[in-house]
Design a protein around this motif. Structure first.
Motif, PDB file in Angstrom:
ATOM      1  N   ASN B 191       0.811  -1.187  -0.086  1.00  0.00           N
ATOM      2  CA  ASN B 191      -0.088  -0.006   0.003  1.00  0.00           C
ATOM      3  C   ASN B 191       0.874   1.330   0.044  1.00  0.00           C
ATOM      4  N   SER B 192       0.141   2.477  -0.376  1.00  0.00           N
ATOM      5  CA  SER B 192       0.936   3.644  -0.359  1.00  0.00           C
ATOM      6  C   SER B 192       0.117   4.669   0.580  1.00  0.00           C
ATOM      7  N   ASP B 193      -0.877   4.179   1.112  1.00  0.00           N
ATOM      8  CA  ASP B 193      -1.612   5.232   1.961  1.00  0.00           C
ATOM      9  C   ASP B 193      -1.579   4.525   3.423  1.00  0.00           C
ATOM     10  N   VAL B 194      -2.030   3.610   3.850  1.00  0.00           N
ATOM     11  CA  VAL B 194      -1.868   3.104   5.272  1.00  0.00           C
ATOM     12  C   VAL B 194      -1.147   1.791   5.011  1.00  0.00           C
ATOM     13  N   ALA B 195      -0.121   1.607   5.774  1.00  0.00           N
ATOM     14  CA  ALA B 195       0.637   0.266   5.603  1.00  0.00           C
ATOM     15  C   ALA B 195      -0.287  -0.889   5.811  1.00  0.00           C
ATOM     16  N   CYS B 196      -0.153  -1.989   5.147  1.00  0.00           N
ATOM     17  CA  CYS B 196      -1.040  -3.323   5.322  1.00  0.00           C
ATOM     18  C   CYS B 196      -0.685  -3.925   6.696  1.00  0.00           C
ATOM     19  N   GLY B 197       0.420  -4.073   7.030  1.00  0.00           N
ATOM     20  CA  GLY B 197       0.762  -4.772   8.257  1.00  0.00           C
ATOM     21  C   GLY B 197       1.146  -6.279   7.924  1.00  0.00           C
ATOM     22  N   THR B 198       0.652  -6.749   6.903  1.00  0.00           N
ATOM     23  CA  THR B 198       0.862  -8.292   6.630  1.00  0.00           C
ATOM     24  C   THR B 198       1.882  -8.933   5.669  1.00  0.00           C
ATOM     25  N   CYS B 199       2.207  -7.737   4.438  1.00  0.00           N
ATOM     26  CA  CYS B 199       3.166  -8.053   3.562  1.00  0.00           C
ATOM     27  C   CYS B 199       4.417  -8.398   4.374  1.00  0.00           C
ATOM     28  N   ASP B 200       5.251  -8.968   3.680  1.00  0.00           N
ATOM     29  CA  ASP B 200       6.696  -9.319   4.297  1.00  0.00           C
ATOM     30  C   ASP B 200       7.516  -8.265   5.098  1.00  0.00           C
ATOM     31  N   SER B 201       7.594  -7.045   4.233  1.00  0.00           N
ATOM     32  CA  SER B 201       8.266  -6.102   4.648  1.00  0.00           C
ATOM     33  C   SER B 201       7.510  -5.420   5.887  1.00  0.00           C
TER      34      SER B 201
END
Lengths: 227, 227
Positions: B191-201
């Motif tokens: 995402n570019s607005d609110v971070a997803c929290g679940t991708c590896d990064s």
């Protein structure tokens, strides 16, 4: 058939280098790098003509003119301009890229790794290295070490520099002997239609042909004697 | 005042690296490299926010997405896709660049040479190097040797990797201690607005904060526990 990435500028040296790679038994992946030079379109045409001549289908053109802009716009060191003067500085205002060969080799290595190529051929000539430290054998050996450490284990990508110890006369003689399509190559820094014959690149090329005792097959506006 | 080129992606590691360069007494030239990643615009914003925070005026943004396309379009080696899977491969279809750090360091060196900078700071972390051989100390030492041989005599450009031996937990703790503006950085691949929290990064980042026992100052759609 083993694969080699060949850096092909459109000039004479890289054309002869390509012929060496073919004679060494490699299938070819040809890489051309633009960096915003005046004669960019003409050199790209020579790249494609030479590729067509040898039926090289695997071609990649990469533009690094954003990088070249570093040299032009941020250049504050007067010494660099002086070093460039003998290369007809008025014609290459923003084309000088410090550490250029490392940038090009890094791109070539990325491609070579993806293609599982065994070698990268580059037409560097040590004689030309005055002011260009990234044209010397020891530089290429050091870069080979970076490749070994920075790519996946098990791959072995060599850097091959068939012309490294040659003079321009020897490159011309070699190219003629190997039947390289030198008539398709482009060297002039100034023009894109008929080579001027008087810029430093034309002068070096013409002197090479004159010393080799063979006529340059391309046309020139002037053909001064450079012997 | 001596100058250092700092590679600044917009992420946490490079932000902390920048703070090290500043504390080491350097004036900063910040280099950002785009390579066609999904969140490119958001990372560029973080780059500029972090530069603004420290009043870094000397900035350079270079696009290497043509190069990144090598990875996507020419990729035929199934093993590479497997290696990428743990990095949420569906989100970075064409962003994988083999030999990426060498390409980035070559650009940084070109700029450093023009600016007469003494050092290049890069936030590489050896722990992350599984599958990325160009994140290891020995790779950077070998590249330093290439710089020594491939740039003008007399210049000495060091490669500095302050985080090389740290874990994500230590990087968070270090950043907090140095008062690094981690709230301005961006890590999410998705995402570019609110971070997803679940991708590896996001997962790696959140785990680092959780292990360091300090709250991550940015917002997330989800905040799973990664301890």
């Amino acid at each position: 058939m083993a694969l080699a990435v060949v850096l092909l500028s459109g000039g004479m040296d890289s054309c002869v280098t390509l012929v060496h790679a073919i004679r060494d038994g490699y299938e070819i992946a040809a890489l051309h790098v633009n960096y915003g030079q005046l004669t960019q379109a003409r050199e790209l045409q020579s790249f494609n003509d030479v590729c067509d001549h040898y039926s090289v289908g695997r071609r990649l053109v990469v533009d690094i003119s954003h990088l070249a802009a570093i040299g032009g716009s941020s250049l504050t060191d007067v010494r660099i301009r002086v070093d460039e003067a003998h290369l007809d500085a008025t014609d290459v205002p923003s084309s000088y890229v410090p550490f250029r060969n490392a940038n090009i080799l890094a791109i070539a290595t990325s491609w070579a790794e993806v293609l599982a190529a065994e070698a990268i051929y580059i037409g560097a000539v040590e004689e030309d290295s005055s002011g260009y430290p990234d044209c010397r054998s020891e530089f290429f050996r050091a870069f080979e070490n970076v490749i070994r450490l920075g790519t996946k284990p098990g791959g072995h990508i060599r850097i091959v520099t068939p012309l490294i110890a040659m003079s321009k006369r020897e490159i011309v003689a070699d190219g003629v002997e190997l039947n390289a399509p030198l008539h398709l190559t482009w060297s002039c820094y100034r023009n894109s239609d008929v080579a001027c014959g008087t810029c430093d690149s034309c002068a070096l090329r013409l002197r090479g042909f004159q010393q080799a005792g063979t006529p340059d097959p391309i046309s020139y506006q002037q053909r001064p004697l450079y012997l």
